[in-house]
Design a protein around this motif. Sequence first.
Motif, PDB file in Angstrom:
ATOM      1  N   MET A  35       0.723  -1.238  -0.042  1.00 45.67           N
ATOM      2  CA  MET A  35      -0.145   0.093  -0.124  1.00 45.67           C
ATOM      3  C   MET A  35       0.774   1.132   0.084  1.00 45.67           C
ATOM      4  O   MET A  35       1.991   1.245   0.293  1.00 45.67           O
ATOM      5  CB  MET A  35      -1.036  -0.217   1.290  1.00 45.67           C
ATOM      6  N   SER A  36       0.345   2.338  -0.613  1.00 49.00           N
ATOM      7  CA  SER A  36       1.013   3.681  -0.589  1.00 49.00           C
ATOM      8  C   SER A  36       0.030   4.666  -0.301  1.00 49.00           C
ATOM      9  O   SER A  36      -1.188   4.680  -0.306  1.00 49.00           O
ATOM     10  CB  SER A  36       1.419   4.052  -1.920  1.00 49.00           C
ATOM     11  N   MET A  37       0.608   5.591   0.859  1.00 50.48           N
ATOM     12  CA  MET A  37      -0.146   6.839   1.235  1.00 50.48           C
ATOM     13  C   MET A  37       0.799   7.887   1.518  1.00 50.48           C
ATOM     14  O   MET A  37       1.979   7.715   1.241  1.00 50.48           O
ATOM     15  CB  MET A  37      -0.924   6.338   2.330  1.00 50.48           C
ATOM     16  N   TYR A  38       0.039   9.246   1.651  1.00 47.74           N
ATOM     17  CA  TYR A  38       0.846  10.293   1.882  1.00 47.74           C
ATOM     18  C   TYR A  38       0.486  10.828   3.182  1.00 47.74           C
ATOM     19  O   TYR A  38      -0.325  10.934   3.703  1.00 47.74           O
ATOM     20  CB  TYR A  38       0.572  11.359   0.799  1.00 47.74           C
ATOM     21  N   LEU A  39       2.026  11.264   3.952  1.00 44.03           N
ATOM     22  CA  LEU A  39       1.963  11.809   5.097  1.00 44.03           C
ATOM     23  C   LEU A  39       2.056  13.260   5.398  1.00 44.03           C
ATOM     24  O   LEU A  39       2.836  13.692   4.410  1.00 44.03           O
ATOM     25  CB  LEU A  39       3.034  11.086   5.927  1.00 44.03           C
ATOM     26  N   GLN A  40       1.084  14.009   5.789  1.00 44.11           N
ATOM     27  CA  GLN A  40       1.009  15.462   5.437  1.00 44.11           C
ATOM     28  C   GLN A  40       1.674  15.773   6.966  1.00 44.11           C
ATOM     29  O   GLN A  40       1.177  15.712   7.993  1.00 44.11           O
ATOM     30  CB  GLN A  40      -0.484  15.674   5.488  1.00 44.11           C
ATOM     31  N   ASP A  41       2.854  16.582   6.801  1.00 41.84           N
ATOM     32  CA  ASP A  41       3.429  16.946   7.974  1.00 41.84           C
ATOM     33  C   ASP A  41       3.947  18.455   8.051  1.00 41.84           C
ATOM     34  O   ASP A  41       4.334  19.068   7.224  1.00 41.84           O
ATOM     35  CB  ASP A  41       5.062  16.545   7.488  1.00 41.84           C
ATOM     36  N   PHE A  42       3.064  19.168   9.288  1.00 40.97           N
ATOM     37  CA  PHE A  42       3.032  20.565   9.316  1.00 40.97           C
ATOM     38  C   PHE A  42       3.859  20.806  10.604  1.00 40.97           C
ATOM     39  O   PHE A  42       3.538  20.347  11.604  1.00 40.97           O
ATOM     40  CB  PHE A  42       1.686  20.984   9.587  1.00 40.97           C
ATOM     41  N   LEU A  43       4.888  21.658  10.336  1.00 35.63           N
ATOM     42  CA  LEU A  43       5.736  21.977  11.572  1.00 35.63           C
ATOM     43  C   LEU A  43       5.481  23.335  12.123  1.00 35.63           C
ATOM     44  O   LEU A  43       5.825  23.615  13.237  1.00 35.63           O
ATOM     45  CB  LEU A  43       7.250  22.190  11.308  1.00 35.63           C
ATOM     46  N   THR A  44       4.574  24.163  11.385  1.00 37.45           N
ATOM     47  CA  THR A  44       4.140  25.484  11.712  1.00 37.45           C
ATOM     48  C   THR A  44       2.700  25.522  11.494  1.00 37.45           C
ATOM     49  O   THR A  44       2.153  24.851  10.738  1.00 37.45           O
ATOM     50  CB  THR A  44       5.054  26.529  11.499  1.00 37.45           C
ATOM     51  N   GLY A  45       1.950  26.771  11.915  1.00 36.48           N
ATOM     52  CA  GLY A  45       0.627  26.970  11.490  1.00 36.48           C
ATOM     53  C   GLY A  45      -0.429  26.485  12.270  1.00 36.48           C
ATOM     54  O   GLY A  45      -0.035  26.025  13.270  1.00 36.48           O
ATOM     55  N   PRO A  46      -1.498  26.611  11.949  1.00 31.93           N
ATOM     56  CA  PRO A  46      -2.994  26.299  12.622  1.00 31.93           C
ATOM     57  C   PRO A  46      -3.046  24.653  12.723  1.00 31.93           C
ATOM     58  O   PRO A  46      -3.784  24.290  13.590  1.00 31.93           O
ATOM     59  CB  PRO A  46      -4.008  27.017  11.972  1.00 31.93           C
ATOM     60  N   LEU A 160       8.773  19.119  -0.567  1.00 34.84           N
ATOM     61  CA  LEU A 160       9.257  20.012   0.844  1.00 34.84           C
ATOM     62  C   LEU A 160       9.281  21.462   0.466  1.00 34.84           C
ATOM     63  O   LEU A 160       9.647  21.791  -0.449  1.00 34.84           O
ATOM     64  CB  LEU A 160      10.778  19.396   1.013  1.00 34.84           C
ATOM     65  N   ASP A 161       8.675  22.178   1.525  1.00 29.37           N
ATOM     66  CA  ASP A 161       8.513  23.738   1.795  1.00 29.37           C
ATOM     67  C   ASP A 161       9.004  24.271   2.754  1.00 29.37           C
ATOM     68  O   ASP A 161       8.592  24.206   3.587  1.00 29.37           O
ATOM     69  CB  ASP A 161       7.093  24.067   1.322  1.00 29.37           C
ATOM     70  N   ILE A 162      10.360  24.372   2.721  1.00 26.51           N
ATOM     71  CA  ILE A 162      11.103  24.769   4.012  1.00 26.51           C
ATOM     72  C   ILE A 162      10.695  26.191   4.734  1.00 26.51           C
ATOM     73  O   ILE A 162      10.462  26.224   5.654  1.00 26.51           O
ATOM     74  CB  ILE A 162      12.738  24.739   3.669  1.00 26.51           C
ATOM     75  N   PRO A 163      10.435  27.074   3.842  1.00 27.64           N
ATOM     76  CA  PRO A 163       9.807  28.201   4.494  1.00 27.64           C
ATOM     77  C   PRO A 163       8.613  28.247   5.146  1.00 27.64           C
ATOM     78  O   PRO A 163       8.284  28.685   6.045  1.00 27.64           O
ATOM     79  CB  PRO A 163       9.601  29.454   3.156  1.00 27.64           C
ATOM     80  N   ARG A 164       7.454  27.477   4.695  1.00 26.03           N
ATOM     81  CA  ARG A 164       6.524  26.987   5.223  1.00 26.03           C
ATOM     82  C   ARG A 164       6.601  25.729   6.389  1.00 26.03           C
ATOM     83  O   ARG A 164       5.551  25.606   7.050  1.00 26.03           O
ATOM     84  CB  ARG A 164       5.150  26.782   4.382  1.00 26.03           C
ATOM     85  N   ALA A 165       7.822  25.409   6.345  1.00 21.92           N
ATOM     86  CA  ALA A 165       7.799  24.021   7.263  1.00 21.92           C
ATOM     87  C   ALA A 165       6.606  23.040   7.169  1.00 21.92           C
ATOM     88  O   ALA A 165       5.969  22.573   7.997  1.00 21.92           O
ATOM     89  CB  ALA A 165       8.006  24.503   8.716  1.00 21.92           C
ATOM     90  N   TYR A 166       6.643  22.807   5.865  1.00 25.75           N
ATOM     91  CA  TYR A 166       5.512  21.579   5.368  1.00 25.75           C
ATOM     92  C   TYR A 166       6.038  20.709   4.452  1.00 25.75           C
ATOM     93  O   TYR A 166       6.924  20.955   3.449  1.00 25.75           O
ATOM     94  CB  TYR A 166       4.500  22.302   4.738  1.00 25.75           C
ATOM     95  N   SER A 167       5.823  19.537   4.636  1.00 26.31           N
ATOM     96  CA  SER A 167       6.412  18.675   3.825  1.00 26.31           C
ATOM     97  C   SER A 167       5.371  17.462   3.478  1.00 26.31           C
ATOM     98  O   SER A 167       4.500  17.312   4.310  1.00 26.31           O
ATOM     99  CB  SER A 167       7.704  17.596   4.140  1.00 26.31           C
ATOM    100  N   ILE A 168       5.374  16.688   2.547  1.00 24.18           N
ATOM    101  CA  ILE A 168       4.468  15.583   2.077  1.00 24.18           C
ATOM    102  C   ILE A 168       5.698  14.403   1.676  1.00 24.18           C
ATOM    103  O   ILE A 168       6.314  14.593   1.250  1.00 24.18           O
ATOM    104  CB  ILE A 168       3.533  16.026   0.809  1.00 24.18           C
TER     105      ILE A 168
END
Length: 178
Positions: A35-46, A160-168
């Motif tokens: 199986m494959s899925m996507y992990l939504q990783d938020f280091l900042t924000g609401p 990977l979006d380093i300025p937003r601290a967000y990755s998939i």
Amino acid sequence: MALNLIPKLLLVLVLSMTTFSAIASSSKEYKETHMSMYLQDFLTGPNVTDIPVAGVAGKLWAFSEFGTVYVNDNPLTEGPSPQSAQVGRAPGIFVATALDGSSGLVVFSVVFTNKEYNGSTIEILGNSKILDPVRELSVASGTGKFRFARGYATLETYFLDIPRAYSIVRLNITVEHK
């Protein structure tokens, strides 16, 4: 004297073959699931999903700082979009364990919430080299439909979006289970 050993040797041989036969037939009962899925990783924000909870006093608590401990609870989605259907969550911990900041111990559960596997879990752990494009971890166990699970998982940085601290992160799991 040697004639007395023959019945004992035959008994040992029969018991050995019976045990081997039972082990061989039980291994055929395992199913293999990919199986494959996507992990939504938020280091900042609401919608933050990772937070540092411990670290070395006087040092920056960061993924690359030795001794920093994060707890996380990331949504798992069918596709890479955060609006994609959610299949589960990935609660766990990350500990920066390399002195040079290159890797850490990852321990998390894949907790399924979708119809097919709802309530089942897969337990994943291992050393993750943060900057490697593909990291391989162990599947240690599971529950529900994944009882007696064993296998491996790979984590691939998809976005990977380093300025937003967000990755998939794409999570690929290959697991044998009952």
